[in-house]
Design a protein around this motif. Structure first.
Motif, PDB file in Angstrom:
ATOM      1  N   GLU A 183      19.114   2.697 -11.624  1.00 34.95           N
ATOM      2  CA  GLU A 183      18.026   1.745 -11.829  1.00 34.95           C
ATOM      3  C   GLU A 183      16.733   2.382 -11.313  1.00 34.95           C
ATOM      4  OE1 GLU A 183      18.805  -2.309 -10.512  1.00 34.95           O
ATOM      5  OE2 GLU A 183      20.921  -1.772 -10.246  1.00 34.95           O
ATOM      6  N   GLU A 184      15.793   2.655 -12.222  1.00 33.34           N
ATOM      7  CA  GLU A 184      14.575   3.389 -11.872  1.00 33.34           C
ATOM      8  C   GLU A 184      13.837   2.773 -10.687  1.00 33.34           C
ATOM      9  OE1 GLU A 184      15.530   2.941 -14.931  1.00 33.34           O
ATOM     10  OE2 GLU A 184      15.174   4.765 -16.115  1.00 33.34           O
ATOM     11  N   ALA A 185      13.714   1.458 -10.678  1.00 28.24           N
ATOM     12  CA  ALA A 185      12.929   0.797  -9.632  1.00 28.24           C
ATOM     13  C   ALA A 185      13.554   0.937  -8.252  1.00 28.24           C
ATOM     14  CB  ALA A 185      12.756  -0.677  -9.974  1.00 28.24           C
ATOM     15  N   LYS A 186      14.841   1.213  -8.201  1.00 24.60           N
ATOM     16  CA  LYS A 186      15.539   1.361  -6.927  1.00 24.60           C
ATOM     17  C   LYS A 186      15.831   2.822  -6.579  1.00 24.60           C
ATOM     18  CE  LYS A 186      17.877  -3.123  -7.320  1.00 24.60           C
ATOM     19  NZ  LYS A 186      19.197  -3.807  -7.334  1.00 24.60           N
ATOM     20  N   PHE A 187      15.244   3.738  -7.332  1.00 23.09           N
ATOM     21  CA  PHE A 187      15.572   5.153  -7.153  1.00 23.09           C
ATOM     22  C   PHE A 187      14.385   5.935  -6.596  1.00 23.09           C
ATOM     23  CE2 PHE A 187      17.860   9.075  -8.639  1.00 23.09           C
ATOM     24  CZ  PHE A 187      19.097   8.749  -8.096  1.00 23.09           C
ATOM     25  N   ASN A 188      13.547   5.264  -5.798  1.00 23.79           N
ATOM     26  CA  ASN A 188      12.456   5.957  -5.114  1.00 23.79           C
ATOM     27  C   ASN A 188      13.001   6.806  -3.970  1.00 23.79           C
ATOM     28  OD1 ASN A 188      10.777   4.570  -6.811  1.00 23.79           O
ATOM     29  ND2 ASN A 188       9.997   3.160  -5.248  1.00 23.79           N
ATOM     30  N   LEU A 189      12.279   7.856  -3.627  1.00 30.77           N
ATOM     31  CA  LEU A 189      12.700   8.676  -2.497  1.00 30.77           C
ATOM     32  C   LEU A 189      12.600   7.877  -1.202  1.00 30.77           C
ATOM     33  CD1 LEU A 189      11.027  12.159  -3.174  1.00 30.77           C
ATOM     34  CD2 LEU A 189      13.466  11.582  -3.296  1.00 30.77           C
ATOM     35  N   PRO A 190      13.630   7.892  -0.368  1.00 29.38           N
ATOM     36  CA  PRO A 190      13.550   7.211   0.935  1.00 29.38           C
ATOM     37  C   PRO A 190      12.466   7.845   1.808  1.00 29.38           C
ATOM     38  CG  PRO A 190      15.822   7.730   0.365  1.00 29.38           C
ATOM     39  CD  PRO A 190      14.960   8.454  -0.624  1.00 29.38           C
ATOM     40  N   GLU A 191      11.786   7.001   2.570  1.00 28.27           N
ATOM     41  CA  GLU A 191      10.670   7.450   3.402  1.00 28.27           C
ATOM     42  C   GLU A 191      10.941   7.239   4.886  1.00 28.27           C
ATOM     43  OE1 GLU A 191       6.642   6.297   2.326  1.00 28.27           O
ATOM     44  OE2 GLU A 191       7.403   5.500   0.430  1.00 28.27           O
ATOM     45  N   TRP A 221      10.390  13.424  -8.782  1.00 26.40           N
ATOM     46  CA  TRP A 221       9.713  12.240  -8.265  1.00 26.40           C
ATOM     47  C   TRP A 221       8.217  12.505  -8.170  1.00 26.40           C
ATOM     48  CZ3 TRP A 221      14.575  13.642  -7.001  1.00 26.40           C
ATOM     49  CH2 TRP A 221      15.572  12.645  -7.030  1.00 26.40           C
ATOM     50  N   ASN A 222       7.435  11.452  -8.366  1.00 21.98           N
ATOM     51  CA  ASN A 222       5.994  11.543  -8.193  1.00 21.98           C
ATOM     52  C   ASN A 222       5.651  11.671  -6.715  1.00 21.98           C
ATOM     53  OD1 ASN A 222       5.299  11.129 -11.028  1.00 21.98           O
ATOM     54  ND2 ASN A 222       6.023   9.023 -10.717  1.00 21.98           N
ATOM     55  N   LEU A 223       4.395  11.993  -6.442  1.00 16.57           N
ATOM     56  CA  LEU A 223       3.991  12.215  -5.054  1.00 16.57           C
ATOM     57  C   LEU A 223       4.035  10.949  -4.222  1.00 16.57           C
ATOM     58  CD1 LEU A 223       0.990  14.677  -5.535  1.00 16.57           C
ATOM     59  CD2 LEU A 223       3.372  15.223  -4.994  1.00 16.57           C
ATOM     60  N   ASP A 224       4.069   9.786  -4.867  1.00 24.11           N
ATOM     61  CA  ASP A 224       4.209   8.543  -4.108  1.00 24.11           C
ATOM     62  C   ASP A 224       5.669   8.155  -3.899  1.00 24.11           C
ATOM     63  OD1 ASP A 224       5.007   7.694  -6.610  1.00 24.11           O
ATOM     64  OD2 ASP A 224       3.472   6.141  -6.809  1.00 24.11           O
ATOM     65  N   GLY A 225       6.583   9.020  -4.336  1.00 24.76           N
ATOM     66  CA  GLY A 225       8.010   8.778  -4.158  1.00 24.76           C
ATOM     67  C   GLY A 225       8.680   8.058  -5.298  1.00 24.76           C
ATOM     68  N   SER A 226       7.925   7.601  -6.282  1.00 20.90           N
ATOM     69  CA  SER A 226       8.530   6.911  -7.425  1.00 20.90           C
ATOM     70  C   SER A 226       9.195   7.912  -8.363  1.00 20.90           C
ATOM     71  CB  SER A 226       7.479   6.104  -8.176  1.00 20.90           C
ATOM     72  OG  SER A 226       6.455   6.952  -8.688  1.00 20.90           O
ATOM     73  N   LEU A 227      10.225   7.449  -9.041  1.00 19.57           N
ATOM     74  CA  LEU A 227      10.992   8.317  -9.939  1.00 19.57           C
ATOM     75  C   LEU A 227      10.140   8.762 -11.116  1.00 19.57           C
ATOM     76  CD1 LEU A 227      13.815   9.523 -10.566  1.00 19.57           C
ATOM     77  CD2 LEU A 227      14.283   7.427 -11.877  1.00 19.57           C
ATOM     78  N   ILE A 257       6.483  16.322   4.455  1.00 20.88           N
ATOM     79  CA  ILE A 257       5.233  15.649   4.801  1.00 20.88           C
ATOM     80  C   ILE A 257       4.252  15.982   3.678  1.00 20.88           C
ATOM     81  CG2 ILE A 257       3.579  15.186   6.605  1.00 20.88           C
ATOM     82  CD1 ILE A 257       6.583  14.862   7.397  1.00 20.88           C
ATOM     83  N   VAL A 258       3.940  14.993   2.838  1.00 27.30           N
ATOM     84  CA  VAL A 258       3.233  15.223   1.580  1.00 27.30           C
ATOM     85  C   VAL A 258       1.897  14.495   1.593  1.00 27.30           C
ATOM     86  CG1 VAL A 258       3.359  15.010  -0.933  1.00 27.30           C
ATOM     87  CG2 VAL A 258       5.469  15.312   0.398  1.00 27.30           C
ATOM     88  N   ARG A 259       0.836  15.204   1.199  1.00 26.95           N
ATOM     89  CA  ARG A 259      -0.417  14.491   0.928  1.00 26.95           C
ATOM     90  C   ARG A 259      -0.300  13.936  -0.481  1.00 26.95           C
ATOM     91  NH1 ARG A 259      -5.267  13.832   3.345  1.00 26.95           N
ATOM     92  NH2 ARG A 259      -4.867  15.431   4.930  1.00 26.95           N
ATOM     93  N   SER A 260      -0.022  12.654  -0.540  1.00 26.63           N
ATOM     94  CA  SER A 260       0.231  12.006  -1.833  1.00 26.63           C
ATOM     95  C   SER A 260      -1.035  11.490  -2.485  1.00 26.63           C
ATOM     96  CB  SER A 260       1.221  10.859  -1.636  1.00 26.63           C
ATOM     97  OG  SER A 260       0.779   9.967  -0.630  1.00 26.63           O
ATOM     98  N   GLY A 261      -2.146  11.474  -1.770  1.00 26.69           N
ATOM     99  CA  GLY A 261      -3.450  11.081  -2.273  1.00 26.69           C
ATOM    100  C   GLY A 261      -4.510  11.622  -1.353  1.00 26.69           C
ATOM    101  N   PRO A 262      -5.786  11.508  -1.731  1.00 29.63           N
ATOM    102  CA  PRO A 262      -6.854  12.086  -0.901  1.00 29.63           C
ATOM    103  C   PRO A 262      -6.792  11.651   0.561  1.00 29.63           C
ATOM    104  CG  PRO A 262      -7.737  11.389  -3.010  1.00 29.63           C
ATOM    105  CD  PRO A 262      -6.309  10.894  -2.968  1.00 29.63           C
ATOM    106  N   ASP A 263      -6.431  10.403   0.830  1.00 23.46           N
ATOM    107  CA  ASP A 263      -6.339   9.944   2.216  1.00 23.46           C
ATOM    108  C   ASP A 263      -5.001   9.252   2.466  1.00 23.46           C
ATOM    109  OD1 ASP A 263      -7.430   9.714   4.812  1.00 23.46           O
ATOM    110  OD2 ASP A 263      -7.907   7.608   4.441  1.00 23.46           O
ATOM    111  N   GLU A 264      -3.955   9.754   1.826  1.00 29.32           N
ATOM    112  CA  GLU A 264      -2.627   9.163   1.981  1.00 29.32           C
ATOM    113  C   GLU A 264      -1.614  10.259   2.257  1.00 29.32           C
ATOM    114  OE1 GLU A 264      -0.220   5.679  -0.251  1.00 29.32           O
ATOM    115  OE2 GLU A 264      -0.621   7.434  -1.503  1.00 29.32           O
ATOM    116  N   ILE A 265      -0.828  10.074   3.296  1.00 24.78           N
ATOM    117  CA  ILE A 265       0.218  11.027   3.660  1.00 24.78           C
ATOM    118  C   ILE A 265       1.531  10.274   3.773  1.00 24.78           C
ATOM    119  CG2 ILE A 265       1.056  12.604   5.451  1.00 24.78           C
ATOM    120  CD1 ILE A 265      -1.851  13.230   6.120  1.00 24.78           C
TER     121      ILE A 265
END
Length: 459
Positions: free
Chosen positions: A154-162, A135-141, A94-102
C-alpha cells in the motif's frame, strides 16, 4: 559569599575562581559561578566497560532514547545532500529534504532490507541499489519495480521510517524515541551558555576519525576530567592548571556538565614552586620548542601573557578582531559535555568538539570523531567542504597534519593511555572502579544518568 569550590577541597593550588579574579580582562558572569549537586555514584563495576551484555543493554535501553549529534548543517548544504550516520544500533540517513528541512531516515530498504546508502552523497531520490525501489526526499514512495508483483503493498503506508531530528548551533541531532522530550529540553542550559558564542558562525573544517581501543565511556571519561594530567600529560604540569580546574554539575540537570581549566597555572603535583617566568617558559617550550623566551613585564602573570598572545595570533589566523575577548575565553579550556557522548568547547584556543561512538559488537572499542571548526567566510561565500582524516591503528595524531605537533602528542598520549586503561579494565580482575568526589564528578554524573536510562524497558 558565593561558593567557589567544594568545602572539602584541600590543595595548595588556587581554585578556578581565585585564578580568574585577577585577570585584567574579566570573565563573563557565566564563568564566575560554581555549581555542585549531590551525586551518589562512588563507583561502578568494571563490567560496565567490558561486558557485551552491558553494551547490549545500552543499545536497547539508552541509545535509542537520547539525542545524539549526527552531523553539521553545512555538511548537507543543498537539497538532496545526505550524511550516513551510524548511530549505535541503527544506521540513519540525514537528508536535506528541502531548503530548510532536514529528515533522518533509517538506512534500510523496506523490500529486502538493503542499505540505501553506504557513504555520504547527494541524490535526487533514495534508491535501493539491490532492486531499485525508490523514495522521494520527504520519505514518500517514488517507485516500485515490477509493481504488479507486490499486490500487498500500500503506497500510502510504504514511507521510509524516520527518526526525530533537532537542530541547535549548526549541529543536527537525532533521536529514535518518538516520545522523547524535545531537544530544547534535553539541552537544558547549554543554549544559554553559548548565546554569546554562536556555533552557527563556524563550520566543520576537519574531522579526524580514529578507532580507539577503549569503551566509549572509558574514552569520554578520559576527556572530561583534568585529573589525569600528572600521569598522561606530565609535560603540562608546570602550566596546565589541573588542580585548579572547576567542575560544574547543576541540580536537576541530567544531560549537561562542564569543566573550566585554566592555563598558566602550575599543578599542585609539580615537585617545586615555579615563578611566573618559569611557568611561561615551560608553556612556550612545550608548544614552540626552543630555549629563548620573552621576559614577562613586571607583575604580569604568565596566563595574562598567554591570553594576550592567543588573542593576537587567533585574530590574525581567523581574520577577526578578538582584542576585547576575556582572558578566560581566549586561553582557558571551557568544556561542556552533552550526555551521553558529545563534548563541545567554548574558548578561542579550543575550536573543537568530540563524539565517541561504540563499535558494534565490541565493547572494548569506540570511534573517536574529533571535530575542528573555523569561522565561516565573512563575505557569505559557501564554506569549504569538510576534510576527513582517517587514522589507522598505528597512525599518529601528531603526524596527521590536522593538529599542531605538540597538541597531536597530547592526543597520542591519550590514545595509548585509554587503551591501557581498557586493557586493565578487561583483564585486571573483578574489583570495581572508584571515582573521586570532585575531580571526577562529571563521570559520576554520566553514570547516574546512564543508570536512569538502563532502568527503562527496551525500546
Amino acid at each position: 559569599m558565593p561558593k567557589i569550590a567544594p568545602a572539602y577541597r584541600d590543595t595548595s593550588a588556587p581554585s578556578y575562581q581565585e585564578v580568574i579574579k585577577h585577570d585584567p580582562r574579566p570573565a563573563p558572569a557565566l564563568f564566575t559561578a560554581y555549581s555542585e549537586a549531590a551525586i551518589d555514584v562512588p563507583g561502578v563495576p568494571r563490567s560496565q566497560y567490558t561486558s557485551p551484555e552491558f553494551a547490549q543493554a545500552e543499545l536497547e535501553r539508552m541509545w535509542p532514547r537520547v539525542w545524539q549529534v549526527a552531523c553539521r548543517e553545512e555538511q548537507i548544504p543543498e537539497t538532496g545532500d545526505l550524511v550516513v550516520y551510524h548511530s549505535p544500533g541503527a544506521s540513519l540517513l540525514i537528508v536535506r529534504s528541502g531548503p530548510d528541512e532536514i529528515k533522518a531516515f533509517y538506512n534500510s530498504c523496506l523490500h529486502r532490507g538493503m542499505q540505501l546508502c553506504a557513504h555520504d552523497t547527494s541524490v535526487q531520490k533514495l534508491t535501493c541499489p539491490f532492486h531499485g525501489f525508490a523514495w522521494n526526499l520527504d520519505g514518500s514512495l517514488a517507485h516500485v519495480p515490477a509493481r504488479w508483483d507486490f499486490p500487498q503493498l500500500e503506497e500510502a503506508k510504504f514511507n521510509l521510517p524516520e527518526a526525530r531530528t533537532g537542530r541547535w548551533g549548526g549541529f543536527v541531532f537525532i533521536n529514535r524515541d518518538p516520545d522523547a522530550a524535545p531537544l530544547e529540553d534535553y539541552l537544558a542550559n547549554l543554549p544559554e551558555h553559548f548565546a554569546d558564542w554562536p556555533r552557527e558562525s563556524v563550520y566543520l573544517a576537519q574531522m579526524i576519525h580514529k578507532t580507539m581501543n577503549a569503551n566509549w565511556k572509558t574514552c569520554i571519561e578520559g576527556f572530561i576530567e583534568s585529573f589525569h594530567l600528572a600521569g598522561i600529560h606530565s609535560q603540562a604540569l608546570p602550566f596546565g592548571g589541573d588542580a585548579s580546574t572547576q567542575y560544574d554539575v547543576w541540580p536537576g540537570n541530567e544531560t549537561i556538565s562542564r569543566f573550566l581549566e585554566p592555563v598558566g597555572v602550575q599543578s599542585d603535583q609539580y615537585p617545586r614552586r615555579l615563578n611566573e617566568q618559569e611557568i611561561l617558559e615551560a608553556s612556550l617550550a612545550t608548544v614552540f620548542g626552543g630555549s629563548e623566551f620573552p621576559q614577562l613585564p613586571k607583575d604580569m602573570r604568565a596566563r595574562t601573557f598567554l591570553a594576550t598572545a592567543t588573542r593576537q595570533a587567533m585574530s590574525a589566523a581567523d581574520g577577526r578582531d578578538y582584542s576585547t575577548l576575556s582572558d578566560t575565553e581566549a586561553a582557558d579550556a571551557m568544556q561542556y559535555s552533552v550526555f551521553p557522548n558529545f563534548v563541545l568547547f567554548r574558548s578561542l584556543t579550543y575550536p573543537y568538539a568530540y563524539r565517541f561512538t561504540p563499535v558494534r559488537d565490541n565493547p572494548n572499542q569506540a570511534v573517536f570523531d574529533f571535530m575542528i571548526f573555523k569561522p565561516k567566510p565573512q563575505d557569505g561565500s559557501p564554506v569549504p567542504e569538510t576534510e576527513h582524516v582517517d587514522l589507522g591503528p598505528g597512525d599518529s595524531f601528531a603526524a596527521c597534519g590536522a593538529l599542531p605537533p605538540w597538541l597531536g602528542q597530547i592526543y597520542d598520549q591519550d590514545s595509548v593511555g585509554l587503551a591501557m586503561c581498557q586493557a586493565g579494565l578487561r583483564d585486571g580482575g573483578t574489583a570495581g572502579v572508584m571515582f573521586s568526589a570532585y575531580q571526577e564528578v562529571r563521570i559520576r554524573h554520566l553514570h547516574q544518568t546512564l543508570a536512569r536510562y538502563l532502568a527503562m524497558p527496551p525500546l
